[in-house]
Design a protein around this motif. Structure first.
Motif, PDB file in Angstrom:
ATOM      1  N   GLU A  96       3.872  -2.260  13.899  1.00  0.00           N
ATOM      2  CA  GLU A  96       3.968  -0.803  13.877  1.00  0.00           C
ATOM      3  C   GLU A  96       2.738  -0.166  13.235  1.00  0.00           C
ATOM      4  OE1 GLU A  96       7.663   0.073  11.978  1.00  0.00           O
ATOM      5  OE2 GLU A  96       8.872  -0.762  13.609  1.00  0.00           O
ATOM      6  N   ASP A  97       2.183  -0.800  12.205  1.00  0.00           N
ATOM      7  CA  ASP A  97       0.976  -0.281  11.561  1.00  0.00           C
ATOM      8  C   ASP A  97      -0.182  -0.200  12.553  1.00  0.00           C
ATOM      9  OD1 ASP A  97       2.386  -0.170   9.189  1.00  0.00           O
ATOM     10  OD2 ASP A  97       1.408  -1.926   8.284  1.00  0.00           O
ATOM     11  N   VAL A  98      -0.376  -1.265  13.334  1.00  0.00           N
ATOM     12  CA  VAL A  98      -1.472  -1.281  14.302  1.00  0.00           C
ATOM     13  C   VAL A  98      -1.232  -0.253  15.401  1.00  0.00           C
ATOM     14  CG1 VAL A  98      -2.719  -2.672  16.005  1.00  0.00           C
ATOM     15  CG2 VAL A  98      -2.062  -3.678  13.804  1.00  0.00           C
ATOM     16  N   GLU A  99       0.002  -0.129  15.834  1.00  0.00           N
ATOM     17  CA  GLU A  99       0.313   0.883  16.856  1.00  0.00           C
ATOM     18  C   GLU A  99       0.028   2.290  16.338  1.00  0.00           C
ATOM     19  OE1 GLU A  99       3.390  -0.283  20.128  1.00  0.00           O
ATOM     20  OE2 GLU A  99       4.408  -0.245  18.190  1.00  0.00           O
ATOM     21  N   GLU A 100       0.335   2.543  15.076  1.00  0.00           N
ATOM     22  CA  GLU A 100       0.028   3.849  14.480  1.00  0.00           C
ATOM     23  C   GLU A 100      -1.465   4.120  14.508  1.00  0.00           C
ATOM     24  OE1 GLU A 100       1.614   5.625  10.884  1.00  0.00           O
ATOM     25  OE2 GLU A 100       3.168   4.078  10.848  1.00  0.00           O
ATOM     26  N   LEU A 101      -2.249   3.099  14.188  1.00  0.00           N
ATOM     27  CA  LEU A 101      -3.704   3.267  14.185  1.00  0.00           C
ATOM     28  C   LEU A 101      -4.210   3.572  15.593  1.00  0.00           C
ATOM     29  CD1 LEU A 101      -6.440   3.144  12.722  1.00  0.00           C
ATOM     30  CD2 LEU A 101      -6.480   0.685  13.199  1.00  0.00           C
ATOM     31  N   LEU A 102      -3.726   2.845  16.591  1.00  0.00           N
ATOM     32  CA  LEU A 102      -4.138   3.101  17.976  1.00  0.00           C
ATOM     33  C   LEU A 102      -3.796   4.523  18.397  1.00  0.00           C
ATOM     34  CD1 LEU A 102      -3.072  -0.245  19.708  1.00  0.00           C
ATOM     35  CD2 LEU A 102      -5.402   0.497  19.214  1.00  0.00           C
ATOM     36  N   ASP A 103      -2.603   4.970  18.042  1.00  0.00           N
ATOM     37  CA  ASP A 103      -2.196   6.330  18.403  1.00  0.00           C
ATOM     38  C   ASP A 103      -3.044   7.357  17.665  1.00  0.00           C
ATOM     39  OD1 ASP A 103      -0.277   5.267  20.071  1.00  0.00           O
ATOM     40  OD2 ASP A 103       1.369   5.511  18.630  1.00  0.00           O
ATOM     41  N   HIS A 104      -3.319   7.091  16.399  1.00  0.00           N
ATOM     42  CA  HIS A 104      -4.154   7.997  15.601  1.00  0.00           C
ATOM     43  C   HIS A 104      -5.540   8.159  16.219  1.00  0.00           C
ATOM     44  CE1 HIS A 104      -6.229   9.750  12.167  1.00  0.00           C
ATOM     45  NE2 HIS A 104      -7.043   8.709  12.118  1.00  0.00           N
ATOM     46  N   LEU A 105      -6.092   7.075  16.743  1.00  0.00           N
ATOM     47  CA  LEU A 105      -7.427   7.098  17.348  1.00  0.00           C
ATOM     48  C   LEU A 105      -7.389   7.455  18.835  1.00  0.00           C
ATOM     49  CD1 LEU A 105      -8.918   3.900  15.641  1.00  0.00           C
ATOM     50  CD2 LEU A 105      -9.330   6.296  15.022  1.00  0.00           C
ATOM     51  N   ALA A 106      -6.187   7.697  19.353  1.00  0.00           N
ATOM     52  CA  ALA A 106      -5.998   8.058  20.766  1.00  0.00           C
ATOM     53  C   ALA A 106      -6.600   7.015  21.702  1.00  0.00           C
ATOM     54  CB  ALA A 106      -6.586   9.444  21.042  1.00  0.00           C
ATOM     55  N   ILE A 107      -6.400   5.740  21.357  1.00  0.00           N
ATOM     56  CA  ILE A 107      -6.912   4.644  22.175  1.00  0.00           C
ATOM     57  C   ILE A 107      -5.851   4.258  23.203  1.00  0.00           C
ATOM     58  CG2 ILE A 107      -7.602   2.206  22.148  1.00  0.00           C
ATOM     59  CD1 ILE A 107      -8.852   2.768  19.401  1.00  0.00           C
ATOM     60  N   GLU A 108      -6.184   4.424  24.473  1.00  0.00           N
ATOM     61  CA  GLU A 108      -5.231   4.160  25.547  1.00  0.00           C
ATOM     62  C   GLU A 108      -5.487   2.835  26.255  1.00  0.00           C
ATOM     63  OE1 GLU A 108      -5.384   7.544  28.102  1.00  0.00           O
ATOM     64  OE2 GLU A 108      -4.421   8.896  26.632  1.00  0.00           O
ATOM     65  N   GLN A 109      -6.712   2.325  26.188  1.00  0.00           N
ATOM     66  CA  GLN A 109      -7.064   1.044  26.802  1.00  0.00           C
ATOM     67  C   GLN A 109      -7.879   0.236  25.797  1.00  0.00           C
ATOM     68  OE1 GLN A 109      -4.954   1.667  30.022  1.00  0.00           O
ATOM     69  NE2 GLN A 109      -6.301  -0.084  30.105  1.00  0.00           N
ATOM     70  N   PHE A 110      -7.618  -1.064  25.710  1.00  0.00           N
ATOM     71  CA  PHE A 110      -8.361  -1.890  24.767  1.00  0.00           C
ATOM     72  C   PHE A 110      -8.265  -3.350  25.175  1.00  0.00           C
ATOM     73  CE2 PHE A 110      -4.027  -1.436  23.245  1.00  0.00           C
ATOM     74  CZ  PHE A 110      -3.649  -2.727  22.922  1.00  0.00           C
ATOM     75  N   SER A 111      -9.296  -4.100  24.787  1.00  0.00           N
ATOM     76  CA  SER A 111      -9.213  -5.556  24.809  1.00  0.00           C
ATOM     77  C   SER A 111      -8.887  -6.005  23.390  1.00  0.00           C
ATOM     78  CB  SER A 111     -10.534  -6.171  25.284  1.00  0.00           C
ATOM     79  OG  SER A 111     -10.744  -5.905  26.657  1.00  0.00           O
ATOM     80  N   LEU A 112      -8.392  -7.229  23.275  1.00  0.00           N
ATOM     81  CA  LEU A 112      -7.849  -7.697  22.013  1.00  0.00           C
ATOM     82  C   LEU A 112      -8.428  -9.062  21.667  1.00  0.00           C
ATOM     83  CD1 LEU A 112      -5.618  -6.922  19.906  1.00  0.00           C
ATOM     84  CD2 LEU A 112      -3.968  -8.044  21.418  1.00  0.00           C
ATOM     85  N   VAL A 113      -8.901  -9.200  20.424  1.00  0.00           N
ATOM     86  CA  VAL A 113      -9.333 -10.488  19.883  1.00  0.00           C
ATOM     87  C   VAL A 113      -8.485 -10.744  18.645  1.00  0.00           C
ATOM     88  CG1 VAL A 113     -11.239 -11.866  18.979  1.00  0.00           C
ATOM     89  CG2 VAL A 113     -11.692 -10.100  20.697  1.00  0.00           C
ATOM     90  N   VAL A 114      -7.793 -11.889  18.613  1.00  0.00           N
ATOM     91  CA  VAL A 114      -6.851 -12.141  17.520  1.00  0.00           C
ATOM     92  C   VAL A 114      -7.040 -13.534  16.939  1.00  0.00           C
ATOM     93  CG1 VAL A 114      -5.123 -10.532  18.401  1.00  0.00           C
ATOM     94  CG2 VAL A 114      -5.068 -12.906  19.171  1.00  0.00           C
ATOM     95  N   HIS A 115      -6.762 -13.655  15.651  1.00  0.00           N
ATOM     96  CA  HIS A 115      -6.912 -14.921  14.936  1.00  0.00           C
ATOM     97  C   HIS A 115      -5.751 -15.076  13.953  1.00  0.00           C
ATOM     98  CE1 HIS A 115      -8.727 -17.373  11.526  1.00  0.00           C
ATOM     99  NE2 HIS A 115      -8.870 -18.178  12.557  1.00  0.00           N
ATOM    100  N   ASP A 116      -5.223 -16.301  13.842  1.00  0.00           N
ATOM    101  CA  ASP A 116      -4.202 -16.596  12.845  1.00  0.00           C
ATOM    102  C   ASP A 116      -3.021 -15.628  13.015  1.00  0.00           C
ATOM    103  OD1 ASP A 116      -4.090 -18.293  10.058  1.00  0.00           O
ATOM    104  OD2 ASP A 116      -3.203 -16.321   9.742  1.00  0.00           O
ATOM    105  N   TRP A 117      -2.542 -14.987  11.945  1.00  0.00           N
ATOM    106  CA  TRP A 117      -1.428 -14.046  12.041  1.00  0.00           C
ATOM    107  C   TRP A 117      -1.738 -12.894  12.994  1.00  0.00           C
ATOM    108  CZ3 TRP A 117       3.550 -13.142  11.062  1.00  0.00           C
ATOM    109  CH2 TRP A 117       4.236 -13.985  10.179  1.00  0.00           C
TER     110      TRP A 117
END
Length: 296
Positions: A96-117
Protein backbone atom coordinates in the motif's frame (compact mmCIF):
# COMPACT_ATOMS: atom_id res chain seq x y z
CA UNK A 1 13.58 15.50 8.52
CA UNK A 2 14.95 12.90 6.11
CA UNK A 3 16.44 15.51 3.76
CA UNK A 4 18.61 16.73 6.64
CA UNK A 5 19.69 13.15 7.31
CA UNK A 6 20.73 12.79 3.67
CA UNK A 7 23.17 15.66 4.05
CA UNK A 8 24.72 13.83 7.00
CA UNK A 9 25.77 10.81 4.96
CA UNK A 10 29.54 10.25 5.03
CA UNK A 11 31.30 12.25 2.33
CA UNK A 12 32.43 9.20 0.35
CA UNK A 13 28.92 7.76 0.45
CA UNK A 14 27.48 11.04 -0.83
CA UNK A 15 29.89 10.89 -3.77
CA UNK A 16 28.51 7.45 -4.71
CA UNK A 17 24.93 8.49 -3.95
CA UNK A 18 24.77 12.06 -5.32
CA UNK A 19 21.01 12.20 -5.73
CA UNK A 20 18.43 14.76 -4.64
CA UNK A 21 16.27 13.66 -1.73
CA UNK A 22 12.48 13.64 -2.05
CA UNK A 23 9.88 13.10 0.67
CA UNK A 24 6.27 12.00 0.71
CA UNK A 25 3.97 11.86 3.73
CA UNK A 26 1.97 8.64 3.68
CA UNK A 27 -1.58 8.36 5.03
CA UNK A 28 -0.09 6.38 7.91
CA UNK A 29 1.71 9.52 9.05
CA UNK A 30 5.21 8.23 8.21
CA UNK A 31 7.44 10.08 5.77
CA UNK A 32 8.86 8.11 2.87
CA UNK A 33 12.17 9.11 1.29
CA UNK A 34 12.63 8.37 -2.41
CA UNK A 35 14.78 9.12 -5.42
CA UNK A 36 13.27 10.62 -8.57
CA UNK A 37 16.08 10.84 -11.10
CA UNK A 38 16.04 11.39 -14.86
CA UNK A 39 13.27 11.80 -17.41
CA UNK A 40 11.52 9.37 -19.74
CA UNK A 41 9.81 6.01 -19.20
CA UNK A 42 9.55 5.16 -15.52
CA UNK A 43 11.53 2.40 -13.83
CA UNK A 44 10.45 1.68 -10.27
CA UNK A 45 13.16 -0.04 -8.20
CA UNK A 46 12.28 -1.72 -4.91
CA UNK A 47 14.90 -2.84 -2.41
CA UNK A 48 14.73 -5.56 0.23
CA UNK A 49 16.18 -6.23 3.67
CA UNK A 50 18.61 -4.94 4.91
CA UNK A 51 19.37 -2.60 2.00
CA UNK A 52 17.89 0.72 0.85
CA UNK A 53 17.88 2.90 -2.28
CA UNK A 54 21.68 3.12 -2.06
CA UNK A 55 21.76 -0.48 -3.34
CA UNK A 56 20.38 0.74 -6.70
CA UNK A 57 22.72 3.74 -7.03
CA UNK A 58 24.66 2.43 -10.03
CA UNK A 59 21.61 1.09 -11.83
CA UNK A 60 19.96 4.50 -11.37
CA UNK A 61 22.96 6.19 -13.01
CA UNK A 62 22.90 3.64 -15.84
CA UNK A 63 19.18 3.98 -16.52
CA UNK A 64 19.20 7.75 -16.14
CA UNK A 65 21.92 7.96 -18.79
CA UNK A 66 19.82 5.70 -21.02
CA UNK A 67 16.88 8.10 -20.89
CA UNK A 68 14.74 6.72 -18.08
CA UNK A 69 13.11 8.18 -15.01
CA UNK A 70 14.09 6.20 -11.91
CA UNK A 71 11.81 6.11 -8.87
CA UNK A 72 13.48 4.41 -5.91
CA UNK A 73 11.78 4.57 -2.51
CA UNK A 74 13.21 3.65 0.85
CA UNK A 75 10.62 1.46 2.55
CA UNK A 76 9.43 2.84 5.88
CA UNK A 77 11.98 2.00 8.54
CA UNK A 78 14.74 1.76 5.92
CA UNK A 79 17.33 4.07 4.43
CA UNK A 80 16.45 7.73 4.84
CA UNK A 81 12.73 7.18 5.43
CA UNK A 82 11.17 7.59 8.87
CA UNK A 83 11.77 4.74 11.30
CA UNK A 84 8.65 4.65 13.50
CA UNK A 85 8.83 2.12 16.30
CA UNK A 86 5.10 1.29 16.18
CA UNK A 87 4.48 1.04 12.42
CA UNK A 88 2.49 -1.77 10.83
CA UNK A 89 5.51 -3.48 9.28
CA UNK A 90 3.61 -5.99 7.15
CA UNK A 91 3.73 -7.03 3.50
CA UNK A 92 0.27 -5.56 2.91
CA UNK A 93 1.32 -2.20 4.35
CA UNK A 94 4.48 -2.20 2.21
CA UNK A 95 2.42 -2.77 -0.94
CA UNK A 96 0.00 0.00 0.00
CA UNK A 97 2.89 2.39 0.72
CA UNK A 98 4.32 1.91 -2.78
CA UNK A 99 0.89 2.29 -4.36
CA UNK A 100 0.43 5.58 -2.49
CA UNK A 101 3.74 6.83 -3.86
CA UNK A 102 2.79 5.88 -7.44
CA UNK A 103 -0.54 7.66 -7.10
CA UNK A 104 1.13 10.70 -5.53
CA UNK A 105 3.50 10.94 -8.51
CA UNK A 106 0.66 10.22 -10.98
CA UNK A 107 2.63 7.34 -12.50
CA UNK A 108 0.36 5.28 -14.74
CA UNK A 109 2.94 3.11 -16.55
CA UNK A 110 6.20 1.72 -15.18
CA UNK A 111 8.74 -1.05 -15.44
CA UNK A 112 9.80 -2.75 -12.24
CA UNK A 113 13.16 -3.91 -10.87
CA UNK A 114 12.94 -5.81 -7.58
CA UNK A 115 15.36 -7.48 -5.18
CA UNK A 116 14.88 -9.57 -2.03
CA UNK A 117 11.70 -8.42 -0.19
CA UNK A 118 11.16 -5.98 -3.05
CA UNK A 119 9.97 -8.97 -5.09
CA UNK A 120 6.92 -9.71 -2.96
CA UNK A 121 6.18 -6.01 -2.52
CA UNK A 122 6.65 -5.11 -6.17
CA UNK A 123 4.84 -8.13 -7.59
CA UNK A 124 2.06 -7.36 -5.13
CA UNK A 125 1.79 -3.85 -6.55
CA UNK A 126 1.97 -5.11 -10.14
CA UNK A 127 -0.62 -7.82 -9.53
CA UNK A 128 -3.05 -5.16 -8.32
CA UNK A 129 -2.46 -2.96 -11.38
CA UNK A 130 -1.16 -5.28 -14.14
CA UNK A 131 -2.11 -2.92 -16.95
CA UNK A 132 0.37 -0.41 -15.55
CA UNK A 133 3.34 -2.80 -15.69
CA UNK A 134 5.51 -2.71 -18.80
CA UNK A 135 8.50 -4.92 -17.93
CA UNK A 136 9.66 -6.83 -14.86
CA UNK A 137 13.23 -7.58 -13.72
CA UNK A 138 13.64 -10.02 -10.83
CA UNK A 139 16.94 -10.00 -8.92
CA UNK A 140 17.43 -12.84 -6.40
CA UNK A 141 14.01 -12.56 -4.84
CA UNK A 142 10.75 -14.36 -4.16
CA UNK A 143 7.06 -13.58 -4.54
CA UNK A 144 5.40 -16.84 -3.58
CA UNK A 145 5.04 -19.18 -0.61
CA UNK A 146 8.11 -21.18 0.35
CA UNK A 147 9.38 -22.92 3.45
CA UNK A 148 12.95 -22.77 2.17
CA UNK A 149 14.57 -20.49 4.70
CA UNK A 150 18.25 -20.73 5.63
CA UNK A 151 18.87 -21.93 9.17
CA UNK A 152 20.85 -18.79 9.99
CA UNK A 153 17.73 -16.70 9.22
CA UNK A 154 15.26 -19.11 10.83
CA UNK A 155 17.38 -19.00 14.00
CA UNK A 156 16.94 -15.23 14.37
CA UNK A 157 13.24 -15.27 13.54
CA UNK A 158 12.55 -16.43 17.10
CA UNK A 159 10.79 -13.70 19.15
CA UNK A 160 12.82 -11.80 21.75
CA UNK A 161 16.06 -13.63 20.94
CA UNK A 162 15.90 -12.73 17.26
CA UNK A 163 15.01 -9.12 17.96
CA UNK A 164 17.92 -8.78 20.38
CA UNK A 165 20.41 -10.32 17.94
CA UNK A 166 19.24 -8.16 15.05
CA UNK A 167 18.64 -4.85 16.82
CA UNK A 168 21.16 -4.89 19.65
CA UNK A 169 24.00 -6.89 18.08
CA UNK A 170 23.44 -5.94 14.42
CA UNK A 171 23.29 -9.67 13.69
CA UNK A 172 21.56 -9.31 10.32
CA UNK A 173 22.58 -6.15 8.46
CA UNK A 174 26.17 -6.46 9.67
CA UNK A 175 26.83 -10.03 8.48
CA UNK A 176 24.90 -9.38 5.25
CA UNK A 177 27.52 -6.86 4.18
CA UNK A 178 29.99 -9.74 4.05
CA UNK A 179 27.88 -12.81 3.29
CA UNK A 180 25.60 -11.36 0.59
CA UNK A 181 28.43 -10.31 -1.75
CA UNK A 182 30.93 -12.82 -3.13
CA UNK A 183 33.24 -10.01 -4.22
CA UNK A 184 34.15 -8.03 -1.07
CA UNK A 185 32.35 -4.71 -0.94
CA UNK A 186 34.43 -1.58 -1.16
CA UNK A 187 34.68 0.29 2.16
CA UNK A 188 32.41 2.99 0.73
CA UNK A 189 29.77 0.52 -0.46
CA UNK A 190 29.80 -1.26 2.89
CA UNK A 191 29.58 2.00 4.79
CA UNK A 192 26.73 3.17 2.56
CA UNK A 193 24.68 0.01 2.93
CA UNK A 194 25.07 -0.04 6.72
CA UNK A 195 24.86 3.69 7.50
CA UNK A 196 21.06 3.86 8.10
CA UNK A 197 21.17 0.90 10.51
CA UNK A 198 23.53 2.03 13.24
CA UNK A 199 21.57 1.41 16.45
CA UNK A 200 18.60 -0.35 18.04
CA UNK A 201 16.00 2.15 16.84
CA UNK A 202 17.41 2.31 13.33
CA UNK A 203 17.13 -1.49 12.94
CA UNK A 204 13.40 -1.66 13.67
CA UNK A 205 12.50 -2.57 10.06
CA UNK A 206 15.42 -4.99 9.72
CA UNK A 207 13.89 -7.04 12.54
CA UNK A 208 10.32 -6.61 11.34
CA UNK A 209 11.15 -7.83 7.83
CA UNK A 210 12.50 -11.05 9.35
CA UNK A 211 9.52 -11.25 11.68
CA UNK A 212 7.16 -10.85 8.70
CA UNK A 213 8.39 -13.89 6.75
CA UNK A 214 5.19 -16.00 6.50
CA UNK A 215 5.94 -19.70 6.89
CA UNK A 216 2.51 -20.91 8.01
CA UNK A 217 -1.14 -20.12 7.31
CA UNK A 218 -1.52 -18.59 10.77
CA UNK A 219 1.05 -15.86 10.06
CA UNK A 220 -0.26 -12.31 9.75
CA UNK A 221 1.16 -11.90 6.22
CA UNK A 222 0.40 -15.36 4.87
CA UNK A 223 -2.78 -14.37 3.03
CA UNK A 224 -1.05 -11.28 1.63
CA UNK A 225 1.65 -13.51 0.17
CA UNK A 226 -0.99 -15.88 -1.23
CA UNK A 227 -2.56 -12.87 -2.96
CA UNK A 228 0.83 -11.84 -4.38
CA UNK A 229 1.45 -15.36 -5.65
CA UNK A 230 -2.01 -15.55 -7.22
CA UNK A 231 -1.40 -12.22 -8.94
CA UNK A 232 1.68 -13.54 -10.75
CA UNK A 233 -0.61 -15.10 -13.36
CA UNK A 234 -1.63 -11.59 -14.41
CA UNK A 235 2.02 -10.77 -15.19
CA UNK A 236 2.93 -13.89 -17.17
CA UNK A 237 2.47 -12.20 -20.53
CA UNK A 238 4.83 -9.33 -19.72
CA UNK A 239 8.49 -9.16 -20.78
CA UNK A 240 10.33 -10.57 -17.76
CA UNK A 241 14.02 -10.95 -17.00
CA UNK A 242 15.52 -13.09 -14.24
CA UNK A 243 18.96 -11.84 -13.17
CA UNK A 244 20.37 -14.26 -10.60
CA UNK A 245 23.47 -14.69 -8.52
CA UNK A 246 23.87 -18.46 -8.34
CA UNK A 247 25.79 -18.36 -5.06
CA UNK A 248 22.99 -16.72 -3.08
CA UNK A 249 22.59 -18.61 0.20
CA UNK A 250 19.04 -17.29 0.69
CA UNK A 251 17.24 -16.83 -2.65
CA UNK A 252 18.93 -19.83 -4.21
CA UNK A 253 18.48 -21.31 -7.67
CA UNK A 254 15.37 -23.08 -6.36
CA UNK A 255 13.67 -19.68 -6.29
CA UNK A 256 14.90 -18.98 -9.81
CA UNK A 257 13.45 -22.27 -11.04
CA UNK A 258 10.16 -21.62 -9.28
CA UNK A 259 9.88 -18.28 -11.07
CA UNK A 260 10.50 -20.11 -14.34
CA UNK A 261 7.41 -22.19 -13.59
CA UNK A 262 5.34 -19.04 -13.27
CA UNK A 263 7.10 -17.30 -16.17
CA UNK A 264 8.37 -19.95 -18.62
CA UNK A 265 9.04 -17.34 -21.31
CA UNK A 266 11.22 -15.19 -19.06
CA UNK A 267 14.74 -14.30 -20.14
CA UNK A 268 17.16 -15.91 -17.70
CA UNK A 269 20.61 -14.55 -16.86
CA UNK A 270 22.43 -16.61 -14.23
CA UNK A 271 25.82 -15.50 -12.89
CA UNK A 272 27.68 -18.48 -11.47
CA UNK A 273 30.17 -16.52 -9.35
CA UNK A 274 27.82 -13.93 -7.87
CA UNK A 275 25.75 -13.90 -4.68
CA UNK A 276 22.70 -12.22 -3.21
CA UNK A 277 23.90 -8.66 -3.77
CA UNK A 278 23.94 -9.23 -7.51
CA UNK A 279 24.18 -5.52 -8.36
CA UNK A 280 27.32 -5.24 -6.22
CA UNK A 281 28.94 -8.47 -7.42
CA UNK A 282 28.00 -8.08 -11.07
CA UNK A 283 29.01 -4.49 -11.61
CA UNK A 284 28.67 -2.78 -14.95
CA UNK A 285 28.03 -6.03 -16.82
CA UNK A 286 24.84 -6.67 -14.84
CA UNK A 287 23.73 -3.03 -14.90
CA UNK A 288 24.08 -2.88 -18.68
CA UNK A 289 22.35 -6.24 -19.09
CA UNK A 290 19.30 -4.89 -17.25
CA UNK A 291 19.43 -1.65 -19.22
CA UNK A 292 19.50 -3.53 -22.54
CA UNK A 293 16.50 -5.61 -21.51
CA UNK A 294 14.48 -2.56 -20.47
CA UNK A 295 15.41 -0.73 -23.68
CA UNK A 296 14.67 -3.65 -26.05
Amino acid sequence: MTVARATQLPADVRLEYPFASNEFDLKSGATMHYLDEGTGPVVLMLHGNPTWSFYYRNLVKTMQAAGYRCIVPDHIGCGLSDKPQDYKYTLQQRIEDVEELLDHLAIEQFSLVVHDWGGAIGCGVAGRRPDALEKLVLLNTGAFRSKRIPFRIAAIKVPFVGEFVIRALNGFAGPAATMAAKTPLTPTAKRGLLWPYRNWRDRVAVWNFVKDIPLSASHRSYQSLVDVETGLAKLAGKPIQLVWGKRDFCFSMRFHERFKEFFPQAESCVYSKHGHYILEDGGDGVWQNIAHFLQA
